[in-house]
Write an enzyme that holds these catalytic residues in place. Structure first.
Site, PDB file in Angstrom:
ATOM      1  N   ARG A   1       0.852  -1.191   0.000  1.00 32.56           N
ATOM      2  CA  ARG A   1       0.000   0.000   0.000  1.00 32.56           C
ATOM      3  C   ARG A   1       0.884   1.235   0.000  1.00 32.56           C
ATOM      4  O   ARG A   1       2.103   1.127   0.103  1.00 32.56           O
ATOM      5  CB  ARG A   1      -1.048   0.006   1.140  1.00 32.56           C
ATOM      6  CG  ARG A   1      -0.655  -0.593   2.457  1.00 32.56           C
ATOM      7  CD  ARG A   1       0.457   0.092   3.183  1.00 32.56           C
ATOM      8  NE  ARG A   1       0.218   1.529   3.320  1.00 32.56           N
ATOM      9  CZ  ARG A   1       1.137   2.425   3.555  1.00 32.56           C
ATOM     10  NH1 ARG A   1       2.420   2.059   3.697  1.00 32.56           N
ATOM     11  NH2 ARG A   1       0.866   3.702   3.677  1.00 32.56           N
ATOM     12  N   GLY A   2       0.230   2.413  -0.120  1.00 32.77           N
ATOM     13  CA  GLY A   2       1.006   3.647  -0.277  1.00 32.77           C
ATOM     14  C   GLY A   2       1.117   3.934  -1.774  1.00 32.77           C
ATOM     15  O   GLY A   2       1.500   3.041  -2.548  1.00 32.77           O
ATOM     16  N   ALA A   3       0.785   5.167  -2.156  1.00 33.12           N
ATOM     17  CA  ALA A   3       0.612   5.478  -3.574  1.00 33.12           C
ATOM     18  C   ALA A   3       1.791   5.071  -4.476  1.00 33.12           C
ATOM     19  O   ALA A   3       1.591   4.363  -5.468  1.00 33.12           O
ATOM     20  CB  ALA A   3       0.278   6.964  -3.714  1.00 33.12           C
TER      21      ALA A   3
ATOM     22  N   ARG B   1      -7.566  -0.315  -6.670  1.00 36.68           N
ATOM     23  CA  ARG B   1      -7.792   0.793  -5.735  1.00 36.68           C
ATOM     24  C   ARG B   1      -7.947   2.095  -6.547  1.00 36.68           C
ATOM     25  O   ARG B   1      -7.136   2.342  -7.445  1.00 36.68           O
ATOM     26  CB  ARG B   1      -6.623   0.917  -4.724  1.00 36.68           C
ATOM     27  CG  ARG B   1      -6.477  -0.335  -3.842  1.00 36.68           C
ATOM     28  CD  ARG B   1      -5.567  -0.092  -2.664  1.00 36.68           C
ATOM     29  NE  ARG B   1      -6.175   0.799  -1.693  1.00 36.68           N
ATOM     30  CZ  ARG B   1      -5.526   1.341  -0.670  1.00 36.68           C
ATOM     31  NH1 ARG B   1      -4.251   1.091  -0.504  1.00 36.68           N
ATOM     32  NH2 ARG B   1      -6.144   2.148   0.184  1.00 36.68           N
TER      33      ARG B   1
ATOM     34  N   GLN C   1      -1.888   2.609   9.901  1.00 36.56           N
ATOM     35  CA  GLN C   1      -0.592   2.671   9.205  1.00 36.56           C
ATOM     36  C   GLN C   1       0.443   3.442  10.023  1.00 36.56           C
ATOM     37  O   GLN C   1       1.646   3.192   9.900  1.00 36.56           O
ATOM     38  CB  GLN C   1      -0.757   3.363   7.832  1.00 36.56           C
ATOM     39  CG  GLN C   1      -1.510   2.559   6.790  1.00 36.56           C
ATOM     40  CD  GLN C   1      -2.983   2.888   6.788  1.00 36.56           C
ATOM     41  OE1 GLN C   1      -3.558   3.245   7.814  1.00 36.56           O
ATOM     42  NE2 GLN C   1      -3.621   2.752   5.640  1.00 36.56           N
TER      43      GLN C   1
ATOM     44  N   ASP D   1      -1.918  10.890  -2.058  1.00 32.78           N
ATOM     45  CA  ASP D   1      -2.334   9.845  -3.004  1.00 32.78           C
ATOM     46  C   ASP D   1      -2.662  10.436  -4.366  1.00 32.78           C
ATOM     47  O   ASP D   1      -2.628   9.744  -5.373  1.00 32.78           O
ATOM     48  CB  ASP D   1      -3.537   9.077  -2.452  1.00 32.78           C
ATOM     49  CG  ASP D   1      -3.068   8.121  -1.380  1.00 32.78           C
ATOM     50  OD1 ASP D   1      -2.832   8.571  -0.251  1.00 32.78           O
ATOM     51  OD2 ASP D   1      -2.880   6.925  -1.696  1.00 32.78           O
TER      52      ASP D   1
ATOM     53  N   ASN E   1      -5.354  12.468   0.572  1.00 27.34           N
ATOM     54  CA  ASN E   1      -4.425  11.648   1.365  1.00 27.34           C
ATOM     55  C   ASN E   1      -5.256  10.906   2.416  1.00 27.34           C
ATOM     56  O   ASN E   1      -6.484  11.093   2.521  1.00 27.34           O
ATOM     57  CB  ASN E   1      -3.336  12.523   2.001  1.00 27.34           C
ATOM     58  CG  ASN E   1      -2.206  11.691   2.585  1.00 27.34           C
ATOM     59  OD1 ASN E   1      -1.665  10.808   1.899  1.00 27.34           O
ATOM     60  ND2 ASN E   1      -1.840  11.914   3.826  1.00 27.34           N
ATOM     61  N   LYS E   2      -4.584  10.097   3.169  1.00 28.39           N
ATOM     62  CA  LYS E   2      -5.247   9.233   4.164  1.00 28.39           C
ATOM     63  C   LYS E   2      -6.265   9.998   5.000  1.00 28.39           C
ATOM     64  O   LYS E   2      -6.002  11.134   5.411  1.00 28.39           O
ATOM     65  CB  LYS E   2      -4.162   8.604   5.047  1.00 28.39           C
ATOM     66  CG  LYS E   2      -4.640   7.655   6.118  1.00 28.39           C
ATOM     67  CD  LYS E   2      -5.533   6.550   5.600  1.00 28.39           C
ATOM     68  CE  LYS E   2      -4.927   5.744   4.484  1.00 28.39           C
ATOM     69  NZ  LYS E   2      -5.924   4.905   3.754  1.00 28.39           N
TER      70      LYS E   2
HETATM   71  O1  MRU Z   1      -4.498   3.274   2.173  1.00 26.99           O
HETATM   72  P1  MRU Z   1      -3.013   3.465   2.030  1.00 26.99           P
HETATM   73  O2  MRU Z   1      -2.237   2.926   3.176  1.00 26.99           O
HETATM   74  O3  MRU Z   1      -2.516   2.995   0.688  1.00 26.99           O
HETATM   75  O4  MRU Z   1      -2.851   5.033   2.058  1.00 26.99           O
HETATM   76  C1  MRU Z   1      -1.586   5.594   2.013  1.00 26.99           C
HETATM   77  C2  MRU Z   1      -1.570   7.042   2.199  1.00 26.99           C
HETATM   78  O5  MRU Z   1      -2.573   7.706   2.309  1.00 26.99           O
HETATM   79  C3  MRU Z   1      -0.221   7.681   2.168  1.00 26.99           C
HETATM   80  O6  MRU Z   1      -0.164   8.754   3.029  1.00 26.99           O
HETATM   81  C4  MRU Z   1       0.033   8.141   0.729  1.00 26.99           C
HETATM   82  O7  MRU Z   1      -0.147   7.080  -0.184  1.00 26.99           O
HETATM   83  C5  MRU Z   1       1.351   8.693   0.536  1.00 26.99           C
HETATM   84  S1  MRU Z   1       2.526   7.428   0.551  1.00 26.99           S
HETATM   85  C6  MRU Z   1       4.019   7.956   0.052  1.00 26.99           C
END
Ligand code: MRU
Length: 351
Positions: free
Chosen positions: A45-47, A88, A195, A236, A246-247
């Site tokens: 996970r994470g963009a 996603r 996270q 994201d 973002n999250k």
């Molecule tokens: O749902 P996730 O864990 O994929 O969400 C991740 C985030 O929101 C991060 O903050 C974002 O992707 C930046 S990661 C470099």
């Protein structure tokens, strides 16, 4: 460095982020369907990590495709891209990566099938290395913005685990610490998927960066007590006007930072910037399972049948963002102009 994901002869190897921090386990996906599943279930996970996992998943699917002719391979390739695209919806890096693999396919489509396959594998591996280089560069660009000493709040995990290595927001923090700054990181736990507590605290502690874990509802009090000198987090998707997805919870942190006069920085590679999306209202927000809210570590914490909302992301309006840190440079408001300028400057430099 933590190996978030890796191309191997037997498939794509991921550190299983659903198992951290109590277990450091690795899974190898040997088909593109397994990679799609790993993205959907947040093993990865994470963009930026999602983007490169997608590219590697496509390369894996193409490598094992049966078609002997380009037309057949193209049909399979499109099917693979469609499956990966459905995993996603919010992180634009996923669609950026698919677009780049499609462009590469077109560039080499006159070649024999084995060479097309190899070109796509090479492209995915190139994207992996580019992501690490981008994070190191944006880390350097952002490090100068952080205070020499003091508390820095981050939300979710925008670290090595969210990328191919080094991290975006945590890349900025790492670069600042490497340059001698004495920072204390405050990590929001980041409900519901945690996270912050499971991943950010784990990877910062591994690097011996001083870290204090707080629950999300403590951020305002910490700011009021003067413990937070800056906020830095990831993204994201960044719309053309600088609105940021973002999250979930990022918006709350941004409003709190604004109220307390604390700089609020967003760190992301250029692959997260989406100039085709005019503003945050057009960014699709992923809704995830109610179980993430009603349960923690498999234990039910809410009454059976309660109605739940679980948007995985929120939109932070550009007015709350002090600067956006990328590998190409740091941009400040008004973002509609500064982001466009950076896009054009880079296009001119690489022409
Ligand atoms: O749902 P996730 O864990 O994929 O969400 C991740 C985030 O929101 C991060 O903050 C974002 O992707 C930046 S990661 C470099």
């Amino acid at each position: 460095m933590i190996k978030t994901l890796e191309w191997t002869a037997s498939g794509i190897r991921f550190i299983d982020q659903t198992k951290l921090p109590t277990e450091e386990a690795y899974v190898t996906c040997s088909t593109y369907e397994e990679v799609a599943d790993a993205i959907r279930t947040m093993v990865v996970r994470g963009a930026p990590a999602i983007g490169v996992a997608a590219a590697m998943g496509i390369a894996l699917g193409v490598r094992d495709a049966e078609g002997d002719h380009v037309a057949e391979l193209r049909r399979e390739f499109e099917q693979i891209c469609e499956t990966i695209a459905e995993t996603r919806p919010t992180a634009v890096n996923l669609f950026w990566a698919i677009g780049r693999m499609k462009d590469r396919f077109e560039q080499v489509s006159e070649m024999p099938v084995p060479q097309i396959k190899q070109a796509l594998i090479t492209e995915a591996q190139r994207m992996y290395l580019e992501d690490i280089a981008a994070n190191e560069a944006l880390g350097r660009n952002g490090a100068v913005l952080l205070p020499t000493t003091g508390g820095v709040l981050t939300h979710c995990n925008a670290g090595a685990l969210a990328t191919c290595g080094y991290g975006t927001a945590l890349g900025v923090i790492r670069a600042a610490v490497e340059s001698g700054k004495k920072l204390q990181v405050y990590a929001d736990e980041t409900r519901p998927f945690l996270q912050g507590s499971r991943l950010t605290a784990w990877e910062l502690m591994k690097d011996n960066i001083p870290t204090t874990l707080i629950s999300d509802n403590m951020a305002g009090a910490m700011m009021r007590q003067g413990k937070i000198a800056a906020v830095v987090l990831g993204a994201d998707r960044i719309a053309a006007n600088g609105d940021v997805a973002n999250k979930i919870g990022t918006y709350t942190v941004a409003v709190l930072a604004h109220e307390h006069g604390i700089p609020f920085y967003v760190a992301a590679p250029w692959s997260t910037v989406d100039l085709d999306t005019p503003d945050g209202s057009k960014i699709p927000i992923e809704q995830r399972s109610a179980r993430e809210v009603t349960h923690i570590a498999g234990k039910q914490i809410a009454p059976e049948g309660v109605r739940v909302e679980n948007p995985a992301f929120d939109i932070t309006p550009n007015k709350y963002i002090t600067a956006i840190i990328t590998e190409r440079g740091v941009v400040k408001p008004p973002y509609a102009e500064s982001l466009k300028q950076l896009a054009h400057a880079e296009a001119a430099a690489s022409a």
